[in-house]
Design a protein around this motif. Structure first.
Motif, short mmCIF file in Angstrom:
data_model
loop_
_atom_site.label_atom_id
_atom_site.label_comp_id
_atom_site.label_asym_id
_atom_site.label_seq_id
_atom_site.Cartn_x
_atom_site.Cartn_y
_atom_site.Cartn_z
N SER A 1 0.91 -1.12 0.03
CA SER A 1 -0.16 -0.19 -0.11
C SER A 1 0.73 1.23 -0.03
O SER A 1 0.56 2.13 -0.89
CB SER A 1 -0.95 0.03 1.29
N CYS A 2 1.86 1.25 0.97
CA CYS A 2 2.89 2.51 0.72
C CYS A 2 3.56 2.69 -0.37
O CYS A 2 3.55 3.91 -0.85
CB CYS A 2 3.74 2.49 1.98
N ARG B 1 1.13 3.79 -3.14
CA ARG B 1 0.69 5.35 -3.00
C ARG B 1 1.81 6.20 -3.48
O ARG B 1 1.84 7.29 -3.89
CB ARG B 1 0.42 5.54 -1.51
N GLY B 2 3.11 5.94 -2.99
CA GLY B 2 4.46 6.57 -3.21
C GLY B 2 4.67 6.52 -4.87
O GLY B 2 4.92 7.66 -5.36
N SER C 1 2.12 9.18 -6.20
CA SER C 1 2.41 10.44 -5.80
C SER C 1 3.57 10.93 -6.67
O SER C 1 3.72 12.12 -7.10
CB SER C 1 2.85 10.49 -4.24
N VAL D 1 -4.39 9.44 -3.85
CA VAL D 1 -3.20 9.48 -3.02
C VAL D 1 -3.46 9.83 -1.58
O VAL D 1 -2.89 9.15 -0.62
CB VAL D 1 -1.79 10.28 -3.66
N GLU D 2 -4.11 10.73 -1.39
CA GLU D 2 -4.61 11.40 -0.16
C GLU D 2 -5.38 10.25 0.56
O GLU D 2 -5.12 10.27 1.85
CB GLU D 2 -5.51 12.79 -0.17
N ARG D 3 -6.37 9.88 -0.24
CA ARG D 3 -7.30 8.80 0.53
C ARG D 3 -6.21 7.44 0.83
O ARG D 3 -6.78 6.99 2.07
CB ARG D 3 -8.28 8.37 -0.64
N MET D 4 -5.38 7.26 0.09
CA MET D 4 -4.66 6.15 0.50
C MET D 4 -3.85 6.24 1.53
O MET D 4 -3.41 5.51 2.39
CB MET D 4 -3.71 5.45 -0.76
N ARG D 5 -3.54 7.58 1.81
CA ARG D 5 -2.64 7.94 3.09
C ARG D 5 -3.51 7.68 4.27
O ARG D 5 -2.68 7.18 5.38
CB ARG D 5 -2.28 9.44 3.33
N TYR D 6 -4.56 7.88 4.54
CA TYR D 6 -5.44 7.61 5.68
C TYR D 6 -6.16 6.45 5.88
O TYR D 6 -6.96 6.13 6.50
CB TYR D 6 -6.41 8.83 5.62
#
Length: 145
Positions: free
Chosen positions: A71-72, A75-76, A79, A139-144
């Motif tokens: 997941s990280c 997202r990276g 981004s 990307v923001e949704r994946m962060r949280y």
């Protein structure tokens, strides 16, 4: 990963827009009603664009195709590549819209009618803004999550 996003987006958007054009041609032939005159085709086209981007930005879809990163990392990668993803998606969208417009007009009018260049440019800008917003929000949704 960028190539996979482009392939998923292009395939999904092509299928959805092709189905829309087919249904539009069928309804026009049967009921003599032009959905493009009412703007319904444009709204559905934008909706299908959003759906195609959201599917191409979903880690689960990439996992179904194999080779998805954690997941990280996912997202990276989104981004880091958001500008190239946005530009690629806008180019793919413009080409698909042009192809569907030309094929649809060739079927209905029995001649290919090229879309207006100003309309194509304005739609490309609109699709670019939408793509940027959706990619950043994904990307923001994946962060949280």
């Amino acid at each position: 990963m960028k190539i996979r996003v482009f392939v998923i987006f292009g395939a999904t958007y092509s299928l959805l827009l092709g189905a829309l054009a087919g249904v539009d041609n069928l309804i026009f032939g049967l009921l003599d009603w032009d959905a493009t005159a009412d703007g319904i085709d444009n709204l559905l086209g934008l909706l299908f664009f959003v759906v195609a981007i959201l599917l191409s930005m979903t880690r689960q879809v990439h996992a179904m195709l194999g080779g998805a990163v954690d997941s990280c990392g996912f997202r990276g990668a989104l981004s880091e590549n958001r500008w190239s993803l946005m530009i690629g998606i806008v180019l793919i969208t413009t080409v698909i819209n042009l192809a569907v417009t030309l094929l649809s007009s060739a079927y209905l009018a029995e001649e290919m009618v090229w879309p207006l260049p100003l309309r194509t440019a304005v739609l490309s800008v609109v699709y670019g803004i939408l793509a940027r917003v959706i990619i950043v929000e994904s990307v923001e949704r994946m962060r949280y999550a």
